[in-house]
Design an enzyme around this catalytic site. Structure first.
Site, PDB file in Angstrom:
ATOM      1  N   GLU A 193      27.649  39.814  22.745  1.00 22.35           N
ATOM      2  CA  GLU A 193      26.623  38.893  22.266  1.00 22.35           C
ATOM      3  C   GLU A 193      25.398  39.645  21.724  1.00 22.35           C
ATOM      4  O   GLU A 193      25.066  40.736  22.177  1.00 22.35           O
ATOM      5  CB  GLU A 193      26.186  37.953  23.400  1.00 22.35           C
ATOM      6  CG  GLU A 193      27.334  37.045  23.843  1.00 22.35           C
ATOM      7  CD  GLU A 193      26.902  35.935  24.798  1.00 22.35           C
ATOM      8  OE1 GLU A 193      27.225  34.787  24.513  1.00 22.35           O
ATOM      9  OE2 GLU A 193      26.255  36.219  25.828  1.00 22.35           O
ATOM     10  N   CYS A 229      18.147  41.491  19.806  1.00 24.27           N
ATOM     11  CA  CYS A 229      18.485  42.103  21.090  1.00 24.27           C
ATOM     12  C   CYS A 229      19.980  42.403  21.061  1.00 24.27           C
ATOM     13  O   CYS A 229      20.800  41.489  20.974  1.00 24.27           O
ATOM     14  CB  CYS A 229      18.145  41.127  22.223  1.00 24.27           C
ATOM     15  SG  CYS A 229      18.705  41.688  23.850  1.00 24.27           S
ATOM     16  N   CYS A 243      29.522  46.094  31.644  1.00 19.67           N
ATOM     17  CA  CYS A 243      28.564  47.065  32.186  1.00 19.67           C
ATOM     18  C   CYS A 243      29.058  47.478  33.562  1.00 19.67           C
ATOM     19  O   CYS A 243      29.621  46.668  34.288  1.00 19.67           O
ATOM     20  CB  CYS A 243      27.185  46.409  32.303  1.00 19.67           C
ATOM     21  SG  CYS A 243      25.892  47.497  32.944  1.00 19.67           S
ATOM     22  N   CYS A 271      24.269  45.279  38.844  1.00 16.66           N
ATOM     23  CA  CYS A 271      23.060  44.604  39.351  1.00 16.66           C
ATOM     24  C   CYS A 271      23.417  43.184  39.810  1.00 16.66           C
ATOM     25  O   CYS A 271      24.136  42.454  39.124  1.00 16.66           O
ATOM     26  CB  CYS A 271      21.979  44.551  38.273  1.00 16.66           C
ATOM     27  SG  CYS A 271      21.433  46.192  37.746  1.00 16.66           S
ATOM     28  N   CYS A 294      22.619  39.950  37.414  1.00 11.07           N
ATOM     29  CA  CYS A 294      22.860  40.025  35.968  1.00 11.07           C
ATOM     30  C   CYS A 294      24.284  39.630  35.596  1.00 11.07           C
ATOM     31  O   CYS A 294      25.254  40.126  36.172  1.00 11.07           O
ATOM     32  CB  CYS A 294      22.567  41.436  35.479  1.00 11.07           C
ATOM     33  SG  CYS A 294      22.780  41.633  33.697  1.00 11.07           S
ATOM     34  N   GLU A 335      24.523  49.256  29.544  1.00  8.93           N
ATOM     35  CA  GLU A 335      23.470  50.183  29.908  1.00  8.93           C
ATOM     36  C   GLU A 335      23.413  51.253  28.799  1.00  8.93           C
ATOM     37  O   GLU A 335      24.310  52.096  28.706  1.00  8.93           O
ATOM     38  CB  GLU A 335      23.793  50.812  31.290  1.00  8.93           C
ATOM     39  CG  GLU A 335      22.984  52.018  31.676  1.00  8.93           C
ATOM     40  CD  GLU A 335      21.475  51.852  31.525  1.00  8.93           C
ATOM     41  OE1 GLU A 335      20.914  50.852  32.012  1.00  8.93           O
ATOM     42  OE2 GLU A 335      20.860  52.737  30.904  1.00  8.93           O
ATOM     43  N   SER A 385      16.010  49.849  27.033  1.00  8.29           N
ATOM     44  CA  SER A 385      15.807  49.534  28.448  1.00  8.29           C
ATOM     45  C   SER A 385      16.920  50.151  29.286  1.00  8.29           C
ATOM     46  O   SER A 385      18.088  50.105  28.917  1.00  8.29           O
ATOM     47  CB  SER A 385      15.814  48.011  28.612  1.00  8.29           C
ATOM     48  OG  SER A 385      15.700  47.673  29.969  1.00  8.29           O
ATOM     49  N   SER A 437      14.042  49.058  34.114  1.00  8.63           N
ATOM     50  CA  SER A 437      14.291  47.879  34.945  1.00  8.63           C
ATOM     51  C   SER A 437      14.006  48.273  36.384  1.00  8.63           C
ATOM     52  O   SER A 437      14.802  48.971  37.007  1.00  8.63           O
ATOM     53  CB  SER A 437      15.741  47.426  34.789  1.00  8.63           C
ATOM     54  OG  SER A 437      15.957  46.998  33.465  1.00  8.63           O
ATOM     55  N   LEU A 438      12.871  47.839  36.890  1.00  3.89           N
ATOM     56  CA  LEU A 438      12.465  48.293  38.234  1.00  3.89           C
ATOM     57  C   LEU A 438      12.929  47.296  39.298  1.00  3.89           C
ATOM     58  O   LEU A 438      13.689  47.641  40.198  1.00  3.89           O
ATOM     59  CB  LEU A 438      10.950  48.495  38.284  1.00  3.89           C
ATOM     60  CG  LEU A 438      10.464  49.330  39.463  1.00  3.89           C
ATOM     61  CD1 LEU A 438      10.962  50.771  39.371  1.00  3.89           C
ATOM     62  CD2 LEU A 438       8.941  49.328  39.564  1.00  3.89           C
ATOM     63  N   HIS A 439      12.446  46.085  39.213  1.00  5.35           N
ATOM     64  CA  HIS A 439      12.939  44.984  40.054  1.00  5.35           C
ATOM     65  C   HIS A 439      12.772  45.144  41.554  1.00  5.35           C
ATOM     66  O   HIS A 439      13.355  44.380  42.333  1.00  5.35           O
ATOM     67  CB  HIS A 439      14.411  44.664  39.761  1.00  5.35           C
ATOM     68  CG  HIS A 439      14.725  44.431  38.316  1.00  5.35           C
ATOM     69  ND1 HIS A 439      13.877  43.797  37.451  1.00  5.35           N
ATOM     70  CD2 HIS A 439      15.817  44.773  37.580  1.00  5.35           C
ATOM     71  CE1 HIS A 439      14.435  43.749  36.243  1.00  5.35           C
ATOM     72  NE2 HIS A 439      15.597  44.336  36.293  1.00  5.35           N
ATOM     73  N   ASN A 470      16.131  34.562  35.602  1.00  6.41           N
ATOM     74  CA  ASN A 470      16.894  33.564  34.852  1.00  6.41           C
ATOM     75  C   ASN A 470      18.166  33.214  35.609  1.00  6.41           C
ATOM     76  O   ASN A 470      18.736  34.048  36.312  1.00  6.41           O
ATOM     77  CB  ASN A 470      17.238  34.101  33.462  1.00  6.41           C
ATOM     78  CG  ASN A 470      16.000  34.248  32.596  1.00  6.41           C
ATOM     79  OD1 ASN A 470      15.191  33.333  32.494  1.00  6.41           O
ATOM     80  ND2 ASN A 470      15.832  35.425  32.014  1.00  6.41           N
ATOM     81  N   CYS A 512      17.139  37.045  29.291  1.00  9.35           N
ATOM     82  CA  CYS A 512      17.450  38.297  29.985  1.00  9.35           C
ATOM     83  C   CYS A 512      18.481  38.069  31.079  1.00  9.35           C
ATOM     84  O   CYS A 512      18.311  37.189  31.921  1.00  9.35           O
ATOM     85  CB  CYS A 512      16.204  38.873  30.644  1.00  9.35           C
ATOM     86  SG  CYS A 512      14.838  39.072  29.532  1.00  9.35           S
TER      87      CYS A 512
HETATM   88  N1  SAH Z   1      21.128  47.885  31.343  1.00  5.82           N
HETATM   89  C1  SAH Z   1      19.806  47.966  30.788  1.00  5.82           C
HETATM   90  C2  SAH Z   1      19.611  47.051  29.604  1.00  5.82           C
HETATM   91  C3  SAH Z   1      19.645  45.579  29.931  1.00  5.82           C
HETATM   92  S1  SAH Z   1      18.106  44.921  29.561  1.00  5.82           S
HETATM   93  C4  SAH Z   1      18.801  47.706  31.882  1.00  5.82           C
HETATM   94  O1  SAH Z   1      19.195  47.433  33.001  1.00  5.82           O
HETATM   95  O2  SAH Z   1      17.611  47.839  31.661  1.00  5.82           O
HETATM   96  C5  SAH Z   1      18.157  43.367  30.310  1.00  5.82           C
HETATM   97  C6  SAH Z   1      17.010  43.170  31.256  1.00  5.82           C
HETATM   98  O3  SAH Z   1      17.145  41.879  31.880  1.00  5.82           O
HETATM   99  C7  SAH Z   1      17.028  44.186  32.365  1.00  5.82           C
HETATM  100  O4  SAH Z   1      15.720  44.486  32.731  1.00  5.82           O
HETATM  101  C8  SAH Z   1      17.715  43.403  33.454  1.00  5.82           C
HETATM  102  O5  SAH Z   1      17.494  43.944  34.712  1.00  5.82           O
HETATM  103  C9  SAH Z   1      17.102  42.050  33.273  1.00  5.82           C
HETATM  104  N2  SAH Z   1      17.857  40.988  33.916  1.00  5.82           N
HETATM  105  C10 SAH Z   1      19.147  40.984  34.269  1.00  5.82           C
HETATM  106  N3  SAH Z   1      19.489  39.820  34.841  1.00  5.82           N
HETATM  107  C11 SAH Z   1      18.383  39.062  34.840  1.00  5.82           C
HETATM  108  C12 SAH Z   1      18.103  37.734  35.271  1.00  5.82           C
HETATM  109  N4  SAH Z   1      19.049  36.976  35.817  1.00  5.82           N
HETATM  110  N5  SAH Z   1      16.850  37.271  35.109  1.00  5.82           N
HETATM  111  C13 SAH Z   1      15.897  38.029  34.539  1.00  5.82           C
HETATM  112  N6  SAH Z   1      16.106  39.272  34.093  1.00  5.82           N
HETATM  113  C14 SAH Z   1      17.331  39.788  34.246  1.00  5.82           C
END
Ligand code: SAH
Length: 342
Positions: free
Chosen positions: A89, A102, A109, A113, A116, A157, A188, A211-213, A287, A330
């Site tokens: 996509e 995007c 992947c 995570c 995701c 990734e 990212s 992506s810290l989270h 999301n 995202c």
């Molecule tokens: N693999 C890379 C590129 C993906 S970018 C990375 O991890 O950075 C997509 C972004 O959306 C990342 O920051 C990811 O962590 C975030 N993401 C994934 N699932 C999500 C969700 N359910 N809600 C909000 N952000 C999310």
């Protein structure tokens, strides 16, 4: 081999072997980067050359399997079928500073995570440079909207597909191609430290997003398995090295998950860890992903978190959700199987 993945000097070598003068490389490159689907469209090439190229180097173009447009904000999501039948996509977002695409970098992947959708089902394969270029090119062609910015934030990734992604950046930046400035490209990563160092050494002008989270290993380990290999202290050290090498401020993405990473103490811990590292925080209320039980933080929790960061001197914005009604936000992009899952 696909000619669309080659740089002009590499194309020149191939054309030289076919007895062609050097200027042909620029002609072929320019046509390919216009998104032609056949060599017959390359009207300034001799017919014999067009036939030879067609025989040895078929031109691929992804097919639109599905196109969805958000009724709320005009965001468009494409599901493409690649030449081997796999699907990825791409999302086109319309911002007032320019149309932004995007793109996906892998089919699936392997980072796992918890929140995701892109990682469900694991990694199938990495995208070739021309396949990433095609996402940008054919999104522009199909939508008729000029694209000026790219974010590598779709499925996959990017740093796990390092060489192909670096080549894609070079191609899409080329003045004879789409000519998209490195400063208009964001990459990212979930935090692959050795690759962040490799990227730093290239000193590109792109924006790096991490992506810290989570503010610490305990929380990050729960939602991002990659943290077990590359813990947060080491990751932030790599970010410091990246900043020292490039002078580019790093963006941190932080999906806010109810009861998991959204407490006051989490924001305060971030402030402590970020000392001396120029950073911008992008807070993303989680999301919805059907397979996951995780829930977004409340508006109040997000606002409070933002205030703590800002009061502590870190700029923090809450990411506006685009394309929510078409699952284009995202973490909602997923590899689909054409037959079983449409
Ligand atoms: N693999 C890379 C590129 C993906 S970018 C990375 O991890 O950075 C997509 C972004 O959306 C990342 O920051 C990811 O962590 C975030 N993401 C994934 N699932 C999500 C969700 N359910 N809600 C909000 N952000 C999310």
């Amino acid at each position: 081999m696909n000619l669309k993945s080659l740089t002009q000097p590499e194309l020149a070598n191939i054309l030289k072997e076919l007895g062609q003068p050097a200027f042909r490389a620029k002609q072929v490159f320019t046509w390919l980067h216009k998104g032609v689907r056949s060599y017959d469209e390359m009207t300034n090439l001799p017919k014999g050359l067009r036939d030879t190229l067609a025989e040895h180097y078929p031109i691929h173009a992804p097919k639109v399997v599905r196109k969805q447009e958000s009724k709320k904000d005009g965001t468009i999501k494409y599901l493409w079928e690649l030449s081997d039948g796999n699907c990825v996509e791409t999302v086109l977002m319309r911002y007032n500073y320019g149309n932004t695409v995007c793109i996906s970098t892998e089919v699936g992947c392997r980072m796992g995570c918890a929140f995701c959708a892109s990682t469900i089902g694991g990694l199938v394969r990495r995208l070739e440079p021309y396949e990433m270029l095609d996402e940008v090119l054919f999104t522009q062609i199909d939508s008729g909207l000029p694209i000026s910015r790219i974010v590598l934030m779709g499925i996959g990734e990017p740093l796990d597909n390092f060489d192909n992604v670096m080549r894609f950046l070079e191609l899409v930046n080329s003045p004879d191609g789409m000519n998209i400035s490195m400063r208009h490209i964001s990459l990212s990563t979930c935090g692959l430290i050795p690759k962040i160092d490799e990227l730093a050494a290239k000193k590109l002008q792109i924006s790096l997003a991490i992506s810290l989270h989570g503010p610490n290993n305990e929380i990050r380990n729960k939602v991002m398995p990659v943290n077990k290999a590359y813990p947060i202290e080491d990751l932030l050290e790599a970010c410091r090295r990246y900043y020292a090498a490039t002078s580019r401020r790093i963006h941190f993405e932080y999906a806010m998950i109810d009861g998991v990473n959204d407490r006051e103490q989490d924001a305060k811990e971030i402030l402590r860890r970020m000392k001396g590292l120029p950073a911008h925080f992008n807070l993303i209320p989680l999301n919805h992903v059907e397979e996951s039980p995780l829930k977004p933080s409340s508006k109040a929790a997000v606002a409070k978190f933002q205030k703590i960061l800002e009061d502590g001197g870190i700029t923090a914005t809450v990411r506006r959700t685009l394309g929510g009604d078409i699952d284009a936000s995202c973490g909602q992009l997923r590899r689909k199987h054409i037959k079983s899952n449409l």
